[in-house]
Motif scaffolding. Sequence first.
Motif, PDB file in Angstrom:
ATOM      1  N   GLY A 149       0.857  -1.192   0.000  1.00  0.00           N
ATOM      2  CA  GLY A 149       0.000   0.000   0.000  1.00  0.00           C
ATOM      3  C   GLY A 149       0.883   1.229   0.000  1.00  0.00           C
ATOM      4  N   VAL A 150       1.545   1.465   1.100  1.00  0.00           N
ATOM      5  CA  VAL A 150       2.506   2.562   1.192  1.00  0.00           C
ATOM      6  C   VAL A 150       3.328   2.389   2.468  1.00  0.00           C
ATOM      7  CG1 VAL A 150       0.767   4.072   2.308  1.00  0.00           C
ATOM      8  CG2 VAL A 150       2.774   5.097   1.229  1.00  0.00           C
ATOM      9  N   GLY A 151       4.618   2.743   2.363  1.00  0.00           N
ATOM     10  CA  GLY A 151       5.471   2.772   3.551  1.00  0.00           C
ATOM     11  C   GLY A 151       5.588   4.204   4.025  1.00  0.00           C
ATOM     12  N   GLU A 152       6.819   4.750   4.026  1.00  0.00           N
ATOM     13  CA  GLU A 152       6.936   6.175   4.342  1.00  0.00           C
ATOM     14  C   GLU A 152       6.304   6.952   3.184  1.00  0.00           C
ATOM     15  OE1 GLU A 152       9.537   4.136   4.319  1.00  0.00           O
ATOM     16  OE2 GLU A 152      10.355   4.024   6.340  1.00  0.00           O
ATOM     17  N   TRP A 153       6.959   6.930   2.020  1.00  0.00           N
ATOM     18  CA  TRP A 153       6.408   7.503   0.784  1.00  0.00           C
ATOM     19  C   TRP A 153       6.342   6.461  -0.327  1.00  0.00           C
ATOM     20  CZ3 TRP A 153       4.185  12.171  -0.043  1.00  0.00           C
ATOM     21  CH2 TRP A 153       4.379  13.162   0.928  1.00  0.00           C
ATOM     22  N   ASP A 154       7.256   5.500  -0.287  1.00  0.00           N
ATOM     23  CA  ASP A 154       7.339   4.529  -1.373  1.00  0.00           C
ATOM     24  C   ASP A 154       6.194   3.511  -1.308  1.00  0.00           C
ATOM     25  OD1 ASP A 154       9.582   5.765  -2.279  1.00  0.00           O
ATOM     26  OD2 ASP A 154      10.996   4.297  -1.462  1.00  0.00           O
ATOM     27  N   THR A 155       5.770   3.104  -2.502  1.00  0.00           N
ATOM     28  CA  THR A 155       4.687   2.112  -2.598  1.00  0.00           C
ATOM     29  C   THR A 155       5.145   0.861  -3.356  1.00  0.00           C
ATOM     30  OG1 THR A 155       3.958   3.077  -4.677  1.00  0.00           O
ATOM     31  CG2 THR A 155       2.951   3.937  -2.677  1.00  0.00           C
ATOM     32  N   THR A 156       6.135   1.050  -4.207  1.00  0.00           N
ATOM     33  CA  THR A 156       6.664  -0.050  -5.018  1.00  0.00           C
ATOM     34  C   THR A 156       8.174   0.134  -5.106  1.00  0.00           C
ATOM     35  OG1 THR A 156       4.672  -0.322  -6.365  1.00  0.00           O
ATOM     36  CG2 THR A 156       6.730  -1.018  -7.376  1.00  0.00           C
ATOM     37  N   GLY A 157       8.909  -0.950  -4.975  1.00  0.00           N
ATOM     38  CA  GLY A 157      10.363  -0.869  -5.119  1.00  0.00           C
ATOM     39  C   GLY A 157      10.853  -1.957  -6.052  1.00  0.00           C
ATOM     40  N   LEU A 158      11.797  -1.586  -6.890  1.00  0.00           N
ATOM     41  CA  LEU A 158      12.415  -2.558  -7.809  1.00  0.00           C
ATOM     42  C   LEU A 158      13.905  -2.538  -7.489  1.00  0.00           C
ATOM     43  CD1 LEU A 158      11.787  -2.584 -11.664  1.00  0.00           C
ATOM     44  CD2 LEU A 158      13.988  -3.114 -10.632  1.00  0.00           C
ATOM     45  N   GLY A 159      14.441  -3.679  -7.124  1.00  0.00           N
ATOM     46  CA  GLY A 159      15.831  -3.662  -6.684  1.00  0.00           C
ATOM     47  C   GLY A 159      16.584  -4.918  -7.035  1.00  0.00           C
ATOM     48  N   HIS A 160      17.788  -4.956  -6.515  1.00  0.00           N
ATOM     49  CA  HIS A 160      18.685  -6.075  -6.761  1.00  0.00           C
ATOM     50  C   HIS A 160      19.379  -6.397  -5.447  1.00  0.00           C
ATOM     51  CE1 HIS A 160      22.767  -7.626  -7.797  1.00  0.00           C
ATOM     52  NE2 HIS A 160      22.044  -8.397  -8.574  1.00  0.00           N
ATOM     53  N   GLY A 161      19.475  -7.684  -5.139  1.00  0.00           N
ATOM     54  CA  GLY A 161      20.132  -8.079  -3.892  1.00  0.00           C
ATOM     55  C   GLY A 161      21.224  -9.103  -4.139  1.00  0.00           C
ATOM     56  N   ARG A 162      22.236  -9.016  -3.279  1.00  0.00           N
ATOM     57  CA  ARG A 162      23.312 -10.012  -3.342  1.00  0.00           C
ATOM     58  C   ARG A 162      23.783 -10.238  -1.900  1.00  0.00           C
ATOM     59  NH1 ARG A 162      27.316  -7.775  -6.923  1.00  0.00           N
ATOM     60  NH2 ARG A 162      26.411  -8.857  -8.705  1.00  0.00           N
ATOM     61  N   ILE A 163      24.158 -11.485  -1.594  1.00  0.00           N
ATOM     62  CA  ILE A 163      24.727 -11.778  -0.276  1.00  0.00           C
ATOM     63  C   ILE A 163      26.095 -12.415  -0.480  1.00  0.00           C
ATOM     64  CG2 ILE A 163      24.501 -13.146   1.842  1.00  0.00           C
ATOM     65  CD1 ILE A 163      21.471 -12.864   1.561  1.00  0.00           C
ATOM     66  N   ARG A 164      27.103 -11.805   0.170  1.00  0.00           N
ATOM     67  CA  ARG A 164      28.462 -12.360   0.089  1.00  0.00           C
ATOM     68  C   ARG A 164      29.033 -12.411   1.492  1.00  0.00           C
ATOM     69  NH1 ARG A 164      30.675  -9.974  -5.582  1.00  0.00           N
ATOM     70  NH2 ARG A 164      29.981  -7.975  -4.802  1.00  0.00           N
ATOM     71  N   ASP A 165      29.467 -13.605   1.894  1.00  0.00           N
ATOM     72  CA  ASP A 165      30.066 -13.788   3.222  1.00  0.00           C
ATOM     73  C   ASP A 165      29.176 -13.224   4.327  1.00  0.00           C
ATOM     74  OD1 ASP A 165      32.283 -14.933   2.011  1.00  0.00           O
ATOM     75  OD2 ASP A 165      33.211 -12.957   1.696  1.00  0.00           O
ATOM     76  N   GLY A 166      27.880 -13.484   4.214  1.00  0.00           N
ATOM     77  CA  GLY A 166      26.948 -13.055   5.258  1.00  0.00           C
ATOM     78  C   GLY A 166      26.591 -11.590   5.221  1.00  0.00           C
ATOM     79  N   ALA A 167      27.112 -10.852   4.219  1.00  0.00           N
ATOM     80  CA  ALA A 167      26.801  -9.418   4.131  1.00  0.00           C
ATOM     81  C   ALA A 167      25.801  -9.174   3.004  1.00  0.00           C
ATOM     82  CB  ALA A 167      28.077  -8.624   3.873  1.00  0.00           C
ATOM     83  N   LEU A 168      24.857  -8.286   3.265  1.00  0.00           N
ATOM     84  CA  LEU A 168      23.786  -7.993   2.311  1.00  0.00           C
ATOM     85  C   LEU A 168      24.128  -6.731   1.512  1.00  0.00           C
ATOM     86  CD1 LEU A 168      20.823  -8.377   1.282  1.00  0.00           C
ATOM     87  CD2 LEU A 168      20.099  -7.014   3.255  1.00  0.00           C
ATOM     88  N   GLU A 169      24.072  -6.885   0.187  1.00  0.00           N
ATOM     89  CA  GLU A 169      24.175  -5.707  -0.689  1.00  0.00           C
ATOM     90  C   GLU A 169      22.808  -5.530  -1.322  1.00  0.00           C
ATOM     91  OE1 GLU A 169      27.234  -6.595  -3.549  1.00  0.00           O
ATOM     92  OE2 GLU A 169      28.538  -7.359  -1.963  1.00  0.00           O
TER      93      GLU A 169
END
Length: 612
Positions: A149-169
Amino acid sequence: MRVLGVSAHFHTAAAALIDNGRVVGAAAEERFTRVKHDPIFPERTIAWLLDEAGVRGADLDRVVFYEQPHVKFTRVLASTLSTFPRHHRSFGSAMKRWLGDRLWTTNKLSRILDVHPDRVGVVVHHRSHASQAFVGSGYDESAILTLDGVGEWDTTGLGHGRIRDGALELNVLETHRYPDSLGLFYAAFTTFLGFRANSEECSTMALATFGEPRYAPVVRQILKVGTDGSYRFDNSWFDFVSLGQAPFTKKLISALGPPRTPGMPLPFESFRMPGAEPVAPTEDHQRYADIAASAQLVLEEAILGLAKRAARLTGCSRLCLSGGVALNCVATARLLEETPFEHIWIPPDPGDGGAALGAVQHVLGEHGQLGAEARSIGPYLGRSYDPTPTLDMLTHMGPDSWSAYRQPGLPPPEAYTLSVERLSGDEAGLIARTVDDLLAGRIVGWFQGGFEFGPRALGNRSLLAHPARVETALKLSTRVKARAPFRPYAFSIAEAHALRAFPQWSDGIPAMARWMQVVVPVSAAVHDQVRATLHIDGTTRPQVVAASDNPRYHKLLTAFGQQTGLAALLNTSFNARGEPIVSSPDEALMVFARTDLDTLVLGDAILRKVYS
Ligand SMILES: [Fe+2]
């Protein structure tokens, strides 16, 4: 590192705790307050989690809230002021809520937990959702879509994730901002159709199956989906400041006709007794179904567009989804067929409750401490109980004592006595006796282990029935769940039999089928064996159960399959109408007492109503 995550104040408050890599638990506050979708600050859940971990608040290294209250406040202020003085009442009540309590959430967390303010923080709402979507998938790299619905202002997010050695990018590539919201769009149509916004969107989705999308041209003027996967929302058709009351404008009503009055009966049935004549819908009934079908179709077009855009921008073959819109399992089913993604993951609780866990995962990712448990999230994260005190209590009370609790409107109780069988150490006997009851057409309340995190009952707090027996499903709808007949049931099926029902998955069963997150056609070859669980179009929302997911439930399905030829059971959530899914043995017993539930399996014990 010991991190507590909290979500509250909008929809389904929750808390989650990870203690040095161990997922202690996660639960929605509604399971303890017994108020469905309760947004209240989750004090009871936090108390349970601390007790479960054997720690005090002061022992926590970090406490995180799932969004930024001060930023959200600016959006609430701006949106309510933008229509002032037309909505002066909305403005007054919003300010009272925010200035009196919500704005100071992090101070409150520090105070009640006795944690130094430096250890209390916030995570941006859609980053909580993105972490929740991606981290628990076990993928090392993925495209991510967050749709709510809505968070602070954002309603939709398109992103990319990667995990290396337990760290989140985590890289957010694009966002849509309020009021460009798919969640609010669908919630507004849900209200137009007479259902509760942010609660009964599943009714809009179920009703859509009975309609034709003849209003799609109008709806596409409201939600304009571009060929590049972007979308624009024209908010002149709605009034979101009043959402929950009557968010539609005269412009919408002149295009679609009057809205449905809440509670008005709808004649549609997802299943009926063989030979029974369907009731013909009136013109208005059909109009509502057609509007639902149109809103559903345009939502699907928008989600498909976003997913294809995410594939192009990230080049990933995997997609993770979260946000409340990810619960629209008709729309997410199309992602499997019509996008380049080969693997799609949705966490068991993709909504705001699950974002409490997402906030924890985000913090651990920042510190490079994402271990195996945090990266492999299943649904059985809720509290478990010892049913012994409840069973002992039954030696002092029985049907005579609880008849006063029976739901009003049900026929008078048949004369029955209560049988209690304790089968500790005899799991095979417990399962065999339960299968006997299911074969006999009895409705079984199945209560085992910790309750599920998220909106689905997945074999620990489930009501079960023979999937071929329409008369049993009708009894379940009318005398236990009080459920609208246009809403279909679904079935759980043991993994070994899944391809018989879903031959289209011969290359692999999708992850979304593990937790009832995808609506798909069922092979005509097994229709008769699961006819009470199918929607009118021959689809269902299956749970494919592996032995490792839920060993006892898998054994029950398998034993049932040995008797019937198909290891599938009708599975719906263990609750009475309007209530959250049961948490404790006492609550399960109360539903058993109040309704026409025939059998209650509480851990290792079987309670039966024995009819004379
Ligand atoms: Fe959200």
